[in-house]
Design an enzyme around this catalytic site. Structure first.
Site, short mmCIF file in Angstrom:
data_model
loop_
_atom_site.label_atom_id
_atom_site.label_comp_id
_atom_site.label_asym_id
_atom_site.label_seq_id
_atom_site.Cartn_x
_atom_site.Cartn_y
_atom_site.Cartn_z
N ARG A 1 13.01 -3.83 10.80
CA ARG A 1 11.88 -3.20 11.51
C ARG A 1 11.39 -4.17 12.57
O ARG A 1 11.06 -5.31 12.27
CB ARG A 1 10.76 -2.95 10.49
N ARG B 1 -8.54 1.00 9.98
CA ARG B 1 -8.19 -0.40 10.24
C ARG B 1 -9.20 -1.08 11.14
O ARG B 1 -9.04 -2.26 11.45
CB ARG B 1 -6.83 -0.45 10.95
N LYS C 1 0.82 -1.21 0.00
CA LYS C 1 0.00 0.00 0.00
C LYS C 1 0.86 1.27 0.00
O LYS C 1 0.59 2.20 -0.74
CB LYS C 1 -0.93 0.03 1.22
P1 ADP Z 1 2.01 -2.25 7.68
O1 ADP Z 1 3.34 -2.22 7.03
O2 ADP Z 1 1.78 -3.40 8.57
O3 ADP Z 1 0.87 -1.97 6.75
P2 ADP Z 1 1.82 0.30 9.04
O4 ADP Z 1 3.05 0.98 8.74
O5 ADP Z 1 0.56 0.77 8.38
O6 ADP Z 1 2.02 -1.24 8.83
O7 ADP Z 1 1.53 0.28 10.62
C1 ADP Z 1 2.50 -0.17 11.54
C2 ADP Z 1 1.87 -0.29 12.95
O8 ADP Z 1 1.35 0.99 13.35
C3 ADP Z 1 0.66 -1.22 13.03
O9 ADP Z 1 1.03 -2.55 13.22
C4 ADP Z 1 -0.06 -0.63 14.27
O10 ADP Z 1 0.56 -0.96 15.48
C5 ADP Z 1 0.12 0.85 14.06
N1 ADP Z 1 -0.97 1.43 13.23
C6 ADP Z 1 -0.83 2.02 12.00
N2 ADP Z 1 -2.02 2.43 11.52
C7 ADP Z 1 -2.94 2.10 12.48
C8 ADP Z 1 -4.35 2.24 12.57
N3 ADP Z 1 -5.07 2.81 11.59
N4 ADP Z 1 -4.95 1.77 13.69
C9 ADP Z 1 -4.26 1.19 14.68
N5 ADP Z 1 -2.93 1.02 14.65
C10 ADP Z 1 -2.26 1.46 13.55
#
Ligand code: ADP
Length: 201
Positions: A133, A88, A13
């Protein structure tokens, strides 16, 4: 136009969102990037969410909704937003609807990147080796996938029910995924124009 890029962790994404920013002038709102920035700059918020993120769990709705609201306020003239990693949960999607509605706007389209779980695990294992990470370690990643399945995937039916869901093959090459997204956005622009309706935000 407001677009949600939807899909499990590591579906690509962020990569696609950044492309749309560069090519179409969208403002990208990635809650993951915002939370990581808060950690890097050592804010109170950053300290509060660090452990939760590293474990692979979701941070509270309240926190991410506030982050999004702040960004909507900071970009009142944006031609369109691309939401990446948000919403989410069901409460997050309801809050997003309310925030956009109060600004005279709405979610126009949700593009779901469909990918298979084993491929995600392979992708993330490589990313963990390359970038280190913390939340990419196998145990945390499993938790992120579970959070997706239990808390985020139910949104698929919500947006399908609203007639906004578009599904594409997220396992295709990066270029093919970009082309599929471009096709959806161009078709949307055409329809909006044909209707004569202003595509305000
Ligand atoms: P990914 O690479 O898993 O898509 P993100 O970079 O979007 O991950 O998010 C990393 C972490 O940040 C998630 O695992 C969560 O802990 C937190 N996070 C990000 N966006 C949200 C959200 N909309 N609601 C709750 N937690 C979030």
């Amino acid at each position: 136009m407001n677009l949600i890029l939807f899909g499990p962790p590591a579906a690509g994404k962020g990569t696609q969102a950044k492309k749309l920013v560069a090519e179409r002038g969208f403002v990208q709102l990635s809650t993951g990037d915002m939370l990581r920035a808060a950690r890097t700059s050592g804010t109170e918020l950053g300290k509060r969410v660090a452990g939760i993120m590293d474990s692979g769990s979701l941070v509270s709705d309240e926190i991410v909704i506030a982050l999004i609201e702040e960004q909507l306020n900071l970009n009142p003239k944006a031609a369109g937003f691309i939401f990446d990693g948000f919403p989410r949960t069901i409460p997050q999607s309801t809050a997003l609807d309310d925030m956009l509605k109060s600004r005279g706007s709405q979610v126009h389209a949700v593009i779901r990147l469909k990918v298979d779980e084993q491929a995600l695990i392979n992708r993330i294992t490589k990313r963990y080796e390359a970038e280190g990470r913390a939340d990419d370690n196998p145990e945390a990643f499993r938790k992120r996938l579970d959070a997706y399945t239990n808390q985020t995937a139910p949104l698929i039916d919500v947006y399908r029910g609203q007639g906004k869901l578009q599904e594409i093959d997220g396992m295709a090459s990066m270029e093919a995924v970009s082309a599929a997204i471009a096709g959806i956005l161009d078709a949307h622009a055409k329809t909006t124009k044909a209707k004569g309706a202003g595509a305000k935000n």
